[in-house]
Design an enzyme around this catalytic site. Structure first.
Site, mmCIF file in Angstrom:
data_model
loop_
_atom_site.group_PDB
_atom_site.id
_atom_site.type_symbol
_atom_site.label_atom_id
_atom_site.label_comp_id
_atom_site.label_asym_id
_atom_site.label_seq_id
_atom_site.Cartn_x
_atom_site.Cartn_y
_atom_site.Cartn_z
ATOM 1 N N GLU A 40 -5.381 -5.419 10.472
ATOM 2 C CA GLU A 40 -4.369 -4.397 10.736
ATOM 3 C C GLU A 40 -4.689 -3.697 12.059
ATOM 4 O O GLU A 40 -5.508 -2.761 12.077
ATOM 5 C CB GLU A 40 -4.366 -3.358 9.616
ATOM 6 N N GLU A 83 -6.899 4.433 7.944
ATOM 7 C CA GLU A 83 -6.712 5.871 7.677
ATOM 8 C C GLU A 83 -7.950 6.444 6.985
ATOM 9 O O GLU A 83 -8.335 7.585 7.233
ATOM 10 C CB GLU A 83 -5.445 6.075 6.818
ATOM 11 N N SER A 138 3.393 -2.453 10.413
ATOM 12 C CA SER A 138 4.845 -2.428 10.645
ATOM 13 C C SER A 138 5.530 -3.757 10.318
ATOM 14 O O SER A 138 6.437 -4.183 11.038
ATOM 15 C CB SER A 138 5.147 -1.981 12.080
ATOM 16 N N LYS A 174 0.121 4.261 -0.320
ATOM 17 C CA LYS A 174 -0.554 5.431 0.256
ATOM 18 C C LYS A 174 -0.339 6.658 -0.648
ATOM 19 O O LYS A 174 -0.271 6.504 -1.855
ATOM 20 C CB LYS A 174 -0.076 5.672 1.691
ATOM 21 N N GLY A 213 2.282 1.941 10.900
ATOM 22 C CA GLY A 213 3.229 3.054 10.780
ATOM 23 C C GLY A 213 3.870 3.458 12.093
ATOM 24 O O GLY A 213 4.488 4.520 12.185
ATOM 25 N N ASN A 270 0.863 -1.180 0.000
ATOM 26 C CA ASN A 270 0.000 0.000 0.000
ATOM 27 C C ASN A 270 0.900 1.231 0.000
ATOM 28 O O ASN A 270 1.473 1.573 1.028
ATOM 29 C CB ASN A 270 -0.894 -0.045 1.259
HETATM 30 C C1 PEP Z 1 -0.855 -0.026 6.173
HETATM 31 O O1 PEP Z 1 -1.022 1.182 6.183
HETATM 32 O O2 PEP Z 1 -1.656 -0.767 5.591
HETATM 33 C C2 PEP Z 1 0.310 -0.556 6.872
HETATM 34 C C3 PEP Z 1 0.327 -1.811 7.194
HETATM 35 O O3 PEP Z 1 1.311 0.343 7.125
HETATM 36 P P1 PEP Z 1 2.751 0.024 7.774
HETATM 37 O O4 PEP Z 1 3.273 -1.235 7.144
HETATM 38 O O5 PEP Z 1 3.594 1.220 7.440
HETATM 39 O O6 PEP Z 1 2.539 -0.141 9.249
#
Ligand code: PEP
Length: 256
Positions: free
Chosen positions: A172, A102, A218, A16, A178, A14
């Site tokens: 998630e 988000e 993460s 973003k 993040g 992703n």
């Molecule tokens: C995400 O936003 O879907 C995500 C998993 O972000 P990150 O890997 O940066 O934690």
């Protein structure tokens, strides 16, 4: 529920709101090269809308699929700033992320609108990656299961078992996105198994065993293998670490 694993793992990046079209093209090229020859895992990249066309051209003839990061449920009309499922299909998307935390936190998406999006996506043959997960406060209040059950039940409302099997769920935990904090493999596996159980109750054991459930939050090359080897974890949804092709490819290589 006994998890009978015949599912092909799926790792999706992703991106973003990152990467210009030129940079996206280069990143996609790096991913294609980095995952060459890895046939036991499905790989997806989800660039911003502006880069979909260009990235689609880079992915042509490769094993990497294209996904978008959101969509509206209507086919067309006066919805300034929105993109429809049909538009994503013409950009050669196979996947679309729905209900990312988000989007829920900053743009008012709810279980009901995630459900509308999900139904519109499957109706045209786009495979949704539906994100669910609890906040830190919810985990600390010991309501993770209730929160996730509500999100799953809401997202799949009115969706047939056949269509449901095309959906990918991304668990998630919001506190892990993040932040550098990752759910331990044991914590993540517990919620994945619970999600599969809820899907089994909504549909059947067969549907539950067919649906892929990714972990996101993460994920890095150093923690990916421990997560991906859990019986109910079928790959990952990767944010920050998907923005460097070699790092993302190392995560893909961690799939057993
Ligand atoms: C995400 O936003 O879907 C995500 C998993 O972000 P990150 O890997 O940066 O934690």
């Amino acid at each position: 529920m006994q998890s009978e694993n015949k599912r092909k793992p799926i790792v999706a990046g992703n991106w973003k709101m990152n990467r210009t079209t030129d940079d996206a093209e280069a990143l996609a090229g790096g991913v294609v090269e980095g995952v060459l020859g890895l046939n036991g895992v499905e790989v997806v990249v989800c660039p911003p809308f502006t880069a979909l066309e260009r990235v689609a051209r880079v992915l042509e003839g490769s094993t990497v699929s294209l996904g978008a990061q959101d969509m509206h449920w209507e086919a067309e009309g006066a919805y300034t700033g929105e993109i429809s499922a049909g538009m994503l299909l013409t950009c050669r998307c196979r996947y679309v992320i729905l209900g990312h935390s988000e989007r829920r936190a900053y743009f008012g998406e709810t279980d009901a609108t995630v459900n509308q999006r999900l139904k519109a996506a499957v109706a045209v043959g786009l495979a949704p990656i539906v994100c669910v997960g609890e906040t830190l406060e919810e985990r600390e209040s010991d309501v993770t299961d209730q929160v996730v059950r509500k999100q799953i039940t809401g997202a799949f409302q009115g969706v047939t078992g056949e269509a449901a099997q095309t959906v990918v769920v991304a668990y998630e935990p919001v506190w892990a996105i993040g932040t550098g904090l990752t759910a331990t493999p044991t914590q993540a596996e517990a919620v994945h198994a619970f999600i599969r159980e809820v899907i089994g109750q909504l549909y059947s054991v067969d549907v539950a065993n067919a649906i892929r459930i990714q972990y996101g939050g993460s994920v890095k090359p150093g923690n990916a293998a421990d997560l991906f080897t859990q019986p109910d974890i079928d790959g990952g949804l990767i944010g920050g670490a998907s923005l460097q092709a070699d790092v993302f490819a190392d995560i893909v290589k961690a799939v057993p």
